[in-house]
Enzyme design. Structure first.
Site, PDB file in Angstrom:
ATOM      1  N   LEU A   1       0.827  -1.209   0.000  1.00  0.00           N
ATOM      2  CA  LEU A   1       0.000   0.000   0.000  1.00  0.00           C
ATOM      3  C   LEU A   1       0.859   1.257   0.000  1.00  0.00           C
ATOM      4  O   LEU A   1       0.361   2.354  -0.197  1.00  0.00           O
ATOM      5  CB  LEU A   1      -0.909   0.025   1.231  1.00  0.00           C
ATOM      6  CG  LEU A   1      -2.065  -0.958   1.218  1.00  0.00           C
ATOM      7  CD1 LEU A   1      -2.871  -0.844   2.506  1.00  0.00           C
ATOM      8  CD2 LEU A   1      -2.969  -0.715   0.014  1.00  0.00           C
TER       9      LEU A   1
ATOM     10  N   CYS B   1      29.160   0.346  -9.884  1.00  0.00           N
ATOM     11  CA  CYS B   1      29.625  -0.849  -9.195  1.00  0.00           C
ATOM     12  C   CYS B   1      29.953  -1.966 -10.191  1.00  0.00           C
ATOM     13  O   CYS B   1      30.944  -1.850 -10.894  1.00  0.00           O
ATOM     14  CB  CYS B   1      28.631  -1.267  -8.118  1.00  0.00           C
ATOM     15  SG  CYS B   1      29.468  -2.131  -6.776  1.00  0.00           S
ATOM     16  N   LEU B   2      29.121  -3.000 -10.316  1.00  0.00           N
ATOM     17  CA  LEU B   2      29.426  -4.026 -11.317  1.00  0.00           C
ATOM     18  C   LEU B   2      29.517  -3.374 -12.701  1.00  0.00           C
ATOM     19  O   LEU B   2      30.303  -3.805 -13.551  1.00  0.00           O
ATOM     20  CB  LEU B   2      28.348  -5.123 -11.315  1.00  0.00           C
ATOM     21  CG  LEU B   2      28.637  -6.304 -12.246  1.00  0.00           C
ATOM     22  CD1 LEU B   2      29.759  -7.169 -11.712  1.00  0.00           C
ATOM     23  CD2 LEU B   2      27.397  -7.163 -12.451  1.00  0.00           C
TER      24      LEU B   2
ATOM     25  N   GLU C   1      35.372 -12.619  -9.524  1.00  0.00           N
ATOM     26  CA  GLU C   1      34.040 -13.078  -9.111  1.00  0.00           C
ATOM     27  C   GLU C   1      33.508 -14.128 -10.088  1.00  0.00           C
ATOM     28  O   GLU C   1      32.792 -15.049  -9.695  1.00  0.00           O
ATOM     29  CB  GLU C   1      33.085 -11.874  -9.075  1.00  0.00           C
ATOM     30  CG  GLU C   1      31.662 -12.243  -8.706  1.00  0.00           C
ATOM     31  CD  GLU C   1      30.745 -11.031  -8.588  1.00  0.00           C
ATOM     32  OE1 GLU C   1      31.175  -9.903  -8.883  1.00  0.00           O
ATOM     33  OE2 GLU C   1      29.583 -11.234  -8.194  1.00  0.00           O
TER      34      GLU C   1
ATOM     35  N   HIS D   1      28.120   3.536  -4.969  1.00  0.00           N
ATOM     36  CA  HIS D   1      26.737   3.711  -5.413  1.00  0.00           C
ATOM     37  C   HIS D   1      26.255   5.136  -5.117  1.00  0.00           C
ATOM     38  O   HIS D   1      25.713   5.379  -4.029  1.00  0.00           O
ATOM     39  CB  HIS D   1      25.818   2.741  -4.665  1.00  0.00           C
ATOM     40  CG  HIS D   1      26.050   1.309  -4.981  1.00  0.00           C
ATOM     41  ND1 HIS D   1      25.266   0.604  -5.854  1.00  0.00           N
ATOM     42  CD2 HIS D   1      26.995   0.440  -4.535  1.00  0.00           C
ATOM     43  CE1 HIS D   1      25.703  -0.640  -5.940  1.00  0.00           C
ATOM     44  NE2 HIS D   1      26.760  -0.762  -5.141  1.00  0.00           N
TER      45      HIS D   1
ATOM     46  N   GLU E   1      23.715   6.483  -6.172  1.00  0.00           N
ATOM     47  CA  GLU E   1      22.244   6.530  -6.130  1.00  0.00           C
ATOM     48  C   GLU E   1      21.694   6.501  -4.704  1.00  0.00           C
ATOM     49  O   GLU E   1      20.574   6.940  -4.466  1.00  0.00           O
ATOM     50  CB  GLU E   1      21.633   5.391  -6.957  1.00  0.00           C
ATOM     51  CG  GLU E   1      21.770   3.976  -6.394  1.00  0.00           C
ATOM     52  CD  GLU E   1      23.081   3.287  -6.772  1.00  0.00           C
ATOM     53  OE1 GLU E   1      24.051   3.976  -7.115  1.00  0.00           O
ATOM     54  OE2 GLU E   1      23.121   2.043  -6.690  1.00  0.00           O
TER      55      GLU E   1
HETATM   56  N1  GLN Z   1      29.528  -8.166  -7.755  1.00  0.00           N
HETATM   57  C1  GLN Z   1      30.414  -7.075  -7.676  1.00  0.00           C
HETATM   58  C2  GLN Z   1      31.281  -7.118  -6.417  1.00  0.00           C
HETATM   59  O1  GLN Z   1      30.951  -7.767  -5.473  1.00  0.00           O
HETATM   60  C3  GLN Z   1      29.671  -5.748  -7.748  1.00  0.00           C
HETATM   61  C4  GLN Z   1      28.640  -5.566  -6.686  1.00  0.00           C
HETATM   62  C5  GLN Z   1      27.631  -4.505  -6.997  1.00  0.00           C
HETATM   63  O2  GLN Z   1      27.431  -4.146  -8.155  1.00  0.00           O
HETATM   64  N2  GLN Z   1      26.958  -4.002  -5.991  1.00  0.00           N
HETATM   65  O3  GLN Z   1      32.306  -6.494  -6.354  1.00  0.00           O
END
Ligand code: GLN
Length: 561
Positions: free
Chosen positions: A16, A382-383, A406, A535, A537
């Site tokens: 909601l 990030c990624l 990774e 990040h 954001e």
């Molecule tokens: N998988 C990547 C890492 O662990 C990026 C993580 C992400 O984008 N938050 O470094």
């Protein structure tokens, strides 16, 4: 003034928008000059949502102190500019963990540990803890889940007790849903009556009811609900669907929700100069922003909530640039060398999303290559930044097999150039991380310093005043060329290759001073080609859109001219 407590519960159905209502209440109280905090209680057993699949739970939001939390905390921060911490997000798992730790330490002196009073006491302690740290005028506690859920029962019992202990210093707000039955041509209040009965059966009498509805409700309906539910007529308000969630606070204010809360709590109806002026200014800009800027969002989760903060950051920045962000989700698993042009050509800019694991990364790499070679403004987060680094290694530095540790964790022989089959991990683990086996909470989490390189595009972006309200520089206020940004990742840029990157034109323009880690890369010759390991954001808010998003959206607009 003694701290006042506001408990927000929800009934009838989930989704909601309790988070948005809680954030709106926070905003309205701030507009009256009060110091407010908002916390979320989630009834699930996970310690935090960090290990939850985004398909289950949407985005994982990260606080400055590195807590992985629910996306509602993103709403709290975007609406109120409050910096949340681990105290603002508590799950059943964390409550039990704390109680069990105390039991093991012997703190309970041989007592039998029970849901009531030990679990409920721990919940009450968490609710009150926030106020004891910092003196808040108001603590808003949102209880996740829907009335009647078995797992939320201890939370209900805790707020029942608190309401009685605190008397006039606490208020219960209940959010319900009033459906419109087209066949009958009527709104139905019965689900709301049942939901309130259920609350009452737990000993909780709502003081204020907020009725979620898709269409406007006539006063008669609000009066009917008031009289059937033992709530004063001025304390029943409706929350109609709005074109934008940011209109919710003013809609609530128009119906006197803030006055009802203050009156119930015996708090002065003080007016703050300024109040909601900047908020109204923002809403005005939002209304005026009609021309669209098309932005491609390349990610693997085809779900609105998975990239919530990125979507909001783009939309907010666009509004301050006089545009409406038209965000096109592009599933990275479906991107191939053959179709990439068709998918990205019409975009003024592209964002490469964060993520974990192998799935969809080759599509992201094809997308960043397209962005780089066609000079489309590209923002890797990030990624996404890691993909920019890998693509550059493969296609510019000549390490055909470059990747991230990774994606292939076993160590491989030394790298060789051109045509080599040896694995090159340009994104790798730091030595001290290699022994970690736990999943939850073991990443690099929370805010870290980053030194910007003067003269770079990111430096310019952070130094530029973007909106009329003074801008915070990252997490810090006007912190010069050292910014603070939030992280959530395990892998890092591999410093072994730094010089090669720099020489070939990808510059490392943001460095963590303590660990010498690369936090930002950019290619200065491009219109806007920037990747951040952090990040941004998470720290973009309605009144303070993030400088990097502002700069990116400006570049997108210039690119579409
Ligand atoms: N998988 C990547 C890492 O662990 C990026 C993580 C992400 O984008 N938050 O470094």
């Amino acid at each position: 003034m003694e701290t006042k407590y506001i408990f927000v519960t929800g009934g009838v159905v989930s989704s909601l928008g309790k988070g948005i209502i809680s954030a709106s209440i926070g905003k309205l109280l701030q507009a009256r000059g009060y110091k407010v905090t908002i916390q979320k209680f989630d009834p699930y057993i996970n310690i935090d949502p960090g290990t939850l699949n985004p398909y289950e739970h949407g985005e994982c939001y990260v606080t400055v102190d590195g807590m992985e939390t629910d996306l509602d905390l993103g709403h709290y921060e975007r609406f109120t500019d409050i910096k949340t911490t681990r105290n603002n997000s508590v799950t059943t798992g964390r409550i039990y963990q704390a109680v069990i730790e105390k039991e093991r330490r012997g703190d309970y002196l041989g007592k039998t540990i029970q849901v009531v009073p030990h679990i409920t006491d721990e919940i009450k302690r968490c609710i009150k803890e926030n106020a004891s740290h910092d003196h808040f005028d108001f603590v808003i506690s949102e209880i996740g889940g829907t009335i009647g859920d078995i797992e939320s029962a201890p939370f209900m019992e805790a707020i029942r007790q608190l309401r009685w202990e605190m008397g006039r210093n606490a208020v219960n707000i209940h959010l319900t849903y009033v459906p419109y039955l087209r066949a009958a041509g009527e709104f139905k209040t019965k689900p709301t009556q049942h939901s309130v009965k259920e609350l009452q059966s737990m000993g909780i009498q709502p003081d204020i009811l907020i009725l979620r509805t898709e269409h406007h409700l006539e006063d008669a309906i609000l009066h009917k609900v008031a009289s059937f539910c033992n709530v004063e007529p001025e304390c029943v308000v409706q929350s109609e669907d709005m074109a934008s969630i940011y209109e919710v606070p003013v809609n609530m204010q128009h119906q006197g929700l803030d006055i009802a809360i203050l009156r119930k709590l015996g708090a002065p109806l003080q007016l703050e100069s300024g109040g909601l002026v900047s908020w109204y200014h923002f809403l005005h800009l939002q209304q005026e922003a009609k021309e669209e800027v098309h932005i491609g969002l390349v990610g693997k989760y085809d779900l609105q909530d998975a990239y919530k903060s990125i979507r909001e950051s783009l939309s907010l920045a666009a509004i301050y640039c006089g545009r409406k962000a038209k965000i096109h989700f592009i599933n990275s698993e479906e991107i191939t060398a053959q179709n990439v042009a068709e998918k990205l050509d019409k975009m003024a800019g592209i964002v490469i999303c964060p993520g974990f694991g192998q799935r969809g990364i080759e599509g992201k790499i094809i997308a960043v290559e397209y962005g780089r070679t066609h000079d489309i403004p590209t923002f890797g987060i990030c990624l996404g930044m890691q993909m920019m680094v890998i693509e550059f290694a493969r296609n510019v530095l000549g390490y055909k097999d470059a990747n991230s540790a990774e994606m292939r964790p076993t160590p491989q022989p030394l790298p060789e150039k051109e045509g080599s089959n040896h694995w090159v991990n340009v994104i790798d683990l730091m030595e001290e991380q290699k022994s970690i086996t736990q999943m939850g909470g073991t990443m690099r989490l929370g805010a870290y310093d980053c030194q910007l390189v003067e003269g770079s595009k990111v430096y310019e972006a952070y130094m530029q005043p973007t909106v009329s309200t003074p801008l915070p520089i990252g997490e810090g206020q006007g912190g010069g060329s050292v910014i603070k940004e939030r992280h959530r990742h395990r892998y890092e840029f591999n410093n072994k290759y730094r010089e090669e990157y720099e020489a070939a034109g990808m510059k490392c323009v943001g460095i963590n001073p303590a660990a010498d880690l690369v936090e930002i890369v950019e290619i200065p010759e491009k219109k806007w080609y920037i990747g951040t390991q952090f990040h941004p954001e998470y720290s973009s808010t309605v009144l303070h859109p993030h400088p990097l998003f502002m700069s990116f959206v400006r570049a997108c607009i210039d690119n579409s001219k």
